[in-house]
Enzyme design. Structure first.
Site, PDB file in Angstrom:
ATOM      1  N   LYS A  58      12.385 156.164  99.588  1.00 11.78           N
ATOM      2  CA  LYS A  58      12.310 156.378 101.035  1.00 11.78           C
ATOM      3  C   LYS A  58      11.603 157.704 101.312  1.00 11.78           C
ATOM      4  O   LYS A  58      11.717 158.636 100.513  1.00 11.78           O
ATOM      5  CB  LYS A  58      13.728 156.489 101.626  1.00 11.78           C
TER       6      LYS A  58
ATOM      7  N   ASP B 162      25.245 154.900 104.190  1.00 16.95           N
ATOM      8  CA  ASP B 162      24.980 153.545 103.708  1.00 16.95           C
ATOM      9  C   ASP B 162      26.236 152.877 103.119  1.00 16.95           C
ATOM     10  O   ASP B 162      26.158 151.770 102.606  1.00 16.95           O
ATOM     11  CB  ASP B 162      23.834 153.565 102.682  1.00 16.95           C
TER      12      ASP B 162
ATOM     13  N   ARG C  40      21.845 144.246  99.550  1.00 20.44           N
ATOM     14  CA  ARG C  40      22.047 142.802  99.392  1.00 20.44           C
ATOM     15  C   ARG C  40      22.296 142.437  97.934  1.00 20.44           C
ATOM     16  O   ARG C  40      22.975 141.447  97.649  1.00 20.44           O
ATOM     17  CB  ARG C  40      20.838 142.043  99.977  1.00 20.44           C
TER      18      ARG C  40
HETATM   19  N1  BES Z   1      20.154 151.274 103.824  1.00 22.93           N
HETATM   20  C1  BES Z   1      18.921 150.709 104.186  1.00 22.93           C
HETATM   21  C2  BES Z   1      18.868 150.196 105.624  1.00 22.93           C
HETATM   22  C3  BES Z   1      19.063 151.206 106.726  1.00 22.93           C
HETATM   23  C4  BES Z   1      17.984 151.769 107.359  1.00 22.93           C
HETATM   24  C5  BES Z   1      20.326 151.554 107.145  1.00 22.93           C
HETATM   25  C6  BES Z   1      18.170 152.678 108.382  1.00 22.93           C
HETATM   26  C7  BES Z   1      20.517 152.465 108.187  1.00 22.93           C
HETATM   27  C8  BES Z   1      19.431 153.022 108.802  1.00 22.93           C
HETATM   28  C9  BES Z   1      18.586 149.531 103.283  1.00 22.93           C
HETATM   29  O1  BES Z   1      19.060 149.596 101.993  1.00 22.93           O
HETATM   30  C10 BES Z   1      17.092 149.435 103.203  1.00 22.93           C
HETATM   31  O2  BES Z   1      16.485 150.376 102.801  1.00 22.93           O
HETATM   32  N2  BES Z   1      16.541 148.307 103.579  1.00 22.93           N
HETATM   33  C11 BES Z   1      15.136 148.099 103.529  1.00 22.93           C
HETATM   34  C12 BES Z   1      14.903 146.652 103.178  1.00 22.93           C
HETATM   35  C13 BES Z   1      13.468 146.306 102.918  1.00 22.93           C
HETATM   36  C14 BES Z   1      12.977 147.002 101.672  1.00 22.93           C
HETATM   37  C15 BES Z   1      13.356 144.809 102.771  1.00 22.93           C
HETATM   38  C16 BES Z   1      14.521 148.440 104.884  1.00 22.93           C
HETATM   39  O3  BES Z   1      15.148 148.153 105.912  1.00 22.93           O
HETATM   40  O4  BES Z   1      13.462 149.012 104.912  1.00 22.93           O
HETATM   41 ZN    ZN Z   2      20.803 150.713 101.762  1.00 24.16          ZN
HETATM   42 ZN    ZN Z   3      17.810 150.700 100.686  1.00 24.60          ZN
END
Ligand code: BES
Ligand code: ZN
Ligand code: ZN
Length: 476
Positions: free
Chosen positions: A256, A267, A330
């Site tokens: 990220k 999270d 997931r």
């Molecule tokens: N923990 C994040 C999602 C999230 C984003 C929670 C902002 C709270 C605030 C999750 O694990 C994630 O990074 N998801 C990705 C999925 C993608 C790679 C398909 C996302 O949302 O970018």
């Molecule tokens: Zn996450």
């Molecule tokens: Zn993530």
């Protein structure tokens, strides 16, 4: 601390703008002060002799909601305490066709909401001059004992909400799998909830390969936390509550950007909500049977991390292609949900997860996104959420989207591409619900942790859905 005394007098009176007998006073204030009597507007009118009055905007429009009453209670508390008022008197004017218990609960909840602070890391705490706040409350109707019982129950539920918030607000150097598990033990075991905690070796023996793949990049050991509350021994039906428990999400090799990482101790909001809910259920002695399941780990980068392109196994036996290591929630939930539905044989299951940034894009910080395989079950949950003022929005669980999670080299892929990200994320988890039991997936990425305060909800952790889950489970 907030105390409510019913049918007692004393303290600074709160005058509601809907109170016809006070219309002269309200009109005077509208003409001579900044008070406009708008919904949930609160104004303190001091008087050196009597102590003064608190004016509160309450417009009895047809669409007056209990949520607006929560907001009103919140504002009354804030206005009173910032003016060093520790005791107030509320004579509730009639609100047509609204239940007196629910009115009391809403106003009192708003006040309790206003007491929440997260100041654990501040050396110098902001000192509130009012420690104990007393409300002498006269409803239109309802016995004092029943009112008191309702209020005590409300306090227990709010303790569950605040417990969730405290766990979520603490950063990942304090709350990591081991300490999260310890917090569950410390808070829940004294209430008679069984808490089993499994370490890496034991998780391996159970066969949770997907969970362990995410966990393997961190030097902090993962923990599987399994909680059992049996408030209805006459029944063998259990609901499973499964919370995403990523105590820190760096994204892993699909790293990220720093901005997106800053709040990623949140999270494990799903996990915090499950612990807070179980706490509240036990406190109010709800007649419900619930298993809570949390697969807690960190998603980090190291020489042992799982990598983009890896194909991993899972407890269900299905293989998973990792298209993105940042879609880790997931992957852990696949095993946690399968464990709840197959190993523990729950009859219904709800998972809560800060799963997708796409959910924030679609629904902001206002609505939780929902996917379900059972509309009747969703309607039950929705009714509970409406009652407690938590907003949820059902997304289409259309099989057309499921195709996006297809992999050429494994049984399923952990990303479905750019389109419909919240739906494909939820559907991925749905593939690991055993025995096709009723399932609800709650994507709380937007609602669990706020970038700024919202009416009576604070900045950062909200503890969202503790209230709705308690409401749902205690009546099931
Ligand atoms: N923990 C994040 C999602 C999230 C984003 C929670 C902002 C709270 C605030 C999750 O694990 C994630 O990074 N998801 C990705 C999925 C993608 C790679 C398909 C996302 O949302 O970018
Ligand atoms: Zn996450
Ligand atoms: Zn993530």
């Amino acid at each position: 601390m907030i105390n409510l005394n019913f049918y007692q007098n004393g303290g600074i009176p709160v005058i509601f703008s809907s109170d016809r007998s006070k219309s002269e006073l309200i009109d005077w204030a509208k003409n001579n002060t900044t008070f406009k009597a708008e919904q949930a507007e609160v104004y303190y009118l001091p008087n050196p002799e009597s102590g003064g009055l608190i004016l509160a905007g309450l417009n009895l429009a047809e669409d007056l909601t209990f949520d607006q009453l929560r907001h009103l209670g919140f504002k009354i508390y804030k206005t009173a305490t910032t003016n060093k008022i520790g005791e107030i008197e509320i004579m509730m004017p009639p609100i047509t066709e609204k239940c007196d218990f629910q009115i009391m609960r809403s106003i009192a909840e708003g006040m309790i909401q206003a007491t929440y602070k997260f100041d654990r890391y501040l050396s110098k705490k902001d000192d509130n001059p009012v420690k104990d706040f007393t409300v002498n409350y006269t409803p239109n109707n309802g016995s004092a004992e029943k009112m008191q019982a309702e209020f005590n129950k409300l306090k227990d539920v709010m303790d569950g909400v605040f417990l969730a918030r405290d766990l979520i607000n603490q950063t990942s150097n304090y709350v990591y799998p081991e300490t999260l598990a310890q917090a569950a033990v410390d808070t829940l075991q004294p209430l008679g909830i069984e808490v089993a905690v499994y370490n890496r070796e034991q998780i391996k023996k159970i066969g949770m390969e997907a969970f362990l793949a995410v966990a393997q990049g961190s030097s902090k050991e993962p923990r599987l936390i399994v909680m059992k509350y049996q408030g209805n021994p006459d029944s063998d039906q259990f609901t499973g509550l499964v919370g995403k428990g990523i105590t820190y999400d760096s994204g892993g090799y699909s790293l990220k950007p720093s901005d997106g990482m800053e709040s990623m101790h949140c999270d494990m909001s799903g996990a915090g909500t499950v612990i807070g809910t179980m706490y509240a259920l036990a406190k109010i002695k709800a007649k419900a049977n619930v298993y809570g399941v949390i697969a807690a780990c960190e998603n980090l980068i190291s020489g042992t991390s799982y990598k983009v392109g890896d194909i991993i196994g899972s407890l269900s036996g299905k293989t998973i292609e990792i298209g993105n290591t940042d879609a880790e929630g997931r992957v852990t939930l696949a095993d946690a949900v399968y464990y709840a539905t197959d190993n523990l044989k729950v009859n219904r299951v709800i998972d809560l997860a800060t799963l997708t940034g796409a959910c924030l894009v679609a629904l902001g910080e206002e609505y939780t996104g929902v996917i379900t395989n059972n509309d009747d079950y969703y309607q039950e949950f929705k009714a509970a959420a409406d009652k407690v003022g938590e907003k949820v929005w059902l997304l289409p669980n259309d099989k057309k989207f499921t195709e996006l999670n297809k992999s050429k080299v494994a049984d399923i892929k952990n990303v479905g591409g750019r389109l419909a990200g919240t739906i494909t994320g939820g559907q991925f988890i749905g593939e690991f619900v055993a025995n096709n039991i009723p399932w609800i997936h709650l994507d709380i990425a937007g609602t669990a942790y706020l970038s700024k305060e919202n009416d009576y909800l604070p900045e950062r952790a909200t503890g969202v859905h503790v209230k709705a889950l308690v409401e749902l489970l205690e009546h099931q």
